[in-house]
Design a protein around this motif. Structure first.
Motif, PDB file in Angstrom:
ATOM      1  N   MET A 204       0.931  -1.575  -0.362  1.00 20.30           N
ATOM      2  CA  MET A 204      -0.203   0.045   0.031  1.00 20.30           C
ATOM      3  C   MET A 204       1.149   0.937  -0.085  1.00 20.30           C
ATOM      4  SD  MET A 204      -2.731   1.712   2.668  1.00 20.30           S
ATOM      5  CE  MET A 204      -4.299   0.376   1.946  1.00 20.30           C
ATOM      6  N   ASN A 205      -0.001   2.559  -0.571  1.00 18.81           N
ATOM      7  CA  ASN A 205       1.238   3.571  -0.695  1.00 18.81           C
ATOM      8  C   ASN A 205       0.966   4.213   0.872  1.00 18.81           C
ATOM      9  OD1 ASN A 205       2.060   6.301  -1.122  1.00 18.81           O
ATOM     10  ND2 ASN A 205       0.801   6.381  -3.127  1.00 18.81           N
ATOM     11  N   PRO A 206       2.294   4.623   0.962  1.00 17.98           N
ATOM     12  CA  PRO A 206       2.488   5.369   2.742  1.00 17.98           C
ATOM     13  C   PRO A 206       1.461   6.559   2.934  1.00 17.98           C
ATOM     14  CG  PRO A 206       4.718   4.694   1.489  1.00 17.98           C
ATOM     15  CD  PRO A 206       3.383   4.432   0.276  1.00 17.98           C
ATOM     16  N   ASP A 207       1.001   6.856   1.729  1.00 20.31           N
ATOM     17  CA  ASP A 207       0.147   8.107   1.845  1.00 20.31           C
ATOM     18  C   ASP A 207      -0.835   7.688   2.249  1.00 20.31           C
ATOM     19  OD1 ASP A 207       2.016   9.963   1.017  1.00 20.31           O
ATOM     20  OD2 ASP A 207       1.744  10.295  -0.863  1.00 20.31           O
ATOM     21  N   THR A 208      -1.515   6.304   1.328  1.00 18.57           N
ATOM     22  CA  THR A 208      -3.015   5.860   1.742  1.00 18.57           C
ATOM     23  C   THR A 208      -2.921   5.061   2.874  1.00 18.57           C
ATOM     24  OG1 THR A 208      -3.289   5.401  -0.769  1.00 18.57           O
ATOM     25  CG2 THR A 208      -4.385   4.309   0.740  1.00 18.57           C
ATOM     26  N   ALA A 209      -1.628   4.623   3.531  1.00 18.28           N
ATOM     27  CA  ALA A 209      -1.602   3.979   5.343  1.00 18.28           C
ATOM     28  C   ALA A 209      -1.682   5.578   6.139  1.00 18.28           C
ATOM     29  CB  ALA A 209      -0.467   4.084   5.239  1.00 18.28           C
ATOM     30  N   THR A 210      -1.099   6.901   5.832  1.00 14.72           N
ATOM     31  CA  THR A 210      -1.667   8.231   6.488  1.00 14.72           C
ATOM     32  C   THR A 210      -2.776   7.888   6.569  1.00 14.72           C
ATOM     33  OG1 THR A 210       0.617   8.551   6.015  1.00 14.72           O
ATOM     34  CG2 THR A 210      -0.378  10.139   6.991  1.00 14.72           C
ATOM     35  N   TYR A 211      -3.396   8.006   5.487  1.00 18.46           N
ATOM     36  CA  TYR A 211      -4.916   9.435   5.856  1.00 18.46           C
ATOM     37  C   TYR A 211      -5.641   7.997   6.041  1.00 18.46           C
ATOM     38  CZ  TYR A 211      -3.411  11.934   1.558  1.00 18.46           C
ATOM     39  OH  TYR A 211      -2.558  12.948   0.653  1.00 18.46           O
ATOM     40  N   ILE A 212      -5.284   7.105   5.670  1.00 18.19           N
ATOM     41  CA  ILE A 212      -6.088   5.840   6.792  1.00 18.19           C
ATOM     42  C   ILE A 212      -5.951   6.566   7.900  1.00 18.19           C
ATOM     43  CG2 ILE A 212      -6.701   4.024   7.722  1.00 18.19           C
ATOM     44  CD1 ILE A 212      -5.884   2.779   4.477  1.00 18.19           C
ATOM     45  N   GLY A 213      -5.319   6.410   9.622  1.00 19.54           N
ATOM     46  CA  GLY A 213      -4.180   7.069  10.152  1.00 19.54           C
ATOM     47  C   GLY A 213      -4.696   8.038  10.618  1.00 19.54           C
ATOM     48  N   TYR A 214      -4.959   8.909   9.837  1.00 12.53           N
ATOM     49  CA  TYR A 214      -5.645  10.524   9.875  1.00 12.53           C
ATOM     50  C   TYR A 214      -7.748   9.596   9.791  1.00 12.53           C
ATOM     51  CZ  TYR A 214      -2.012  13.288   9.086  1.00 12.53           C
ATOM     52  OH  TYR A 214      -0.979  13.952   9.223  1.00 12.53           O
ATOM     53  N   ALA A 215      -8.109   8.998   9.122  1.00 12.18           N
ATOM     54  CA  ALA A 215      -9.599   8.781   9.432  1.00 12.18           C
ATOM     55  C   ALA A 215      -9.675   7.967  10.193  1.00 12.18           C
ATOM     56  CB  ALA A 215     -10.551   7.879   7.753  1.00 12.18           C
ATOM     57  N   ALA A 216      -8.953   6.877  10.847  1.00  8.70           N
ATOM     58  CA  ALA A 216      -9.036   6.814  12.202  1.00  8.70           C
ATOM     59  C   ALA A 216      -9.322   7.333  13.004  1.00  8.70           C
ATOM     60  CB  ALA A 216      -7.459   5.416  12.584  1.00  8.70           C
ATOM     61  N   SER A 217      -8.177   8.458  13.131  1.00  9.33           N
ATOM     62  CA  SER A 217      -8.070   9.471  14.447  1.00  9.33           C
ATOM     63  C   SER A 217      -9.066   9.600  14.172  1.00  9.33           C
ATOM     64  CB  SER A 217      -7.321  10.815  14.440  1.00  9.33           C
ATOM     65  OG  SER A 217      -5.763   9.969  14.067  1.00  9.33           O
ATOM     66  N   LEU A 218      -9.788  10.835  13.277  1.00 12.02           N
ATOM     67  CA  LEU A 218     -11.228  11.482  12.869  1.00 12.02           C
ATOM     68  C   LEU A 218     -12.614  10.588  13.798  1.00 12.02           C
ATOM     69  CD1 LEU A 218     -12.728  14.046  12.174  1.00 12.02           C
ATOM     70  CD2 LEU A 218     -12.655  13.243   9.833  1.00 12.02           C
TER      71      LEU A 218
END
Length: 77
Positions: A1-15
Motif C-alpha cells: 500500500m502507498n505510504p500516503d494511503t496508510a497515513t490517510y487511513i490513520g487520519y481517518a481513524a483519529s477522526l
C-alpha cells in the motif's frame, strides 16, 4: 500500500475516534469508535506491523462488537 494511503487511513481513524467522544447515543458511539479502531488496525498493518497500535485497537474492536451484540440481544428480549 502507498505510504500516503496508510497515513490517510490513520487520519481517518483519529477522526472517527474523536467523533465518538462527541456523540451522545451509546450505540452510535460504539459503532463510530469501532470504525476508528478498525482503521487504526489497518493503519498499523500497512505502516509496518505496528503492534502497539494493532493490539489495543484490535482488542477494543472485539469489546465494541461484544457490547453491540449484547445490547441488540437485550433489546430483542
Amino acid at each position: 500500500m502507498n505510504p500516503d494511503t496508510a497515513t490517510y487511513i490513520g487520519y481517518a481513524a483519529s477522526l472517527f475516534i474523536v467523533l465518538s467522544f462527541i456523540l451522545k447515543d451509546l450505540t452510535k458511539i460504539r459503532i463510530v469508535n469501532l470504525i476508528g479502531c478498525i482503521c487504526f488496525v489497518i493503519y498499523g498493518i500497512f505502516s509496518g506491523m505496528l503492534w502497539p497500535v494493532i493490539i489495543p485497537n484490535g482488542i477494543i474492536c472485539l469489546v465494541q462488537i461484544y457490547h453491540l451484540i449484547a445490547a441488540k440481544n437485550k433489546h430483542e428480549q
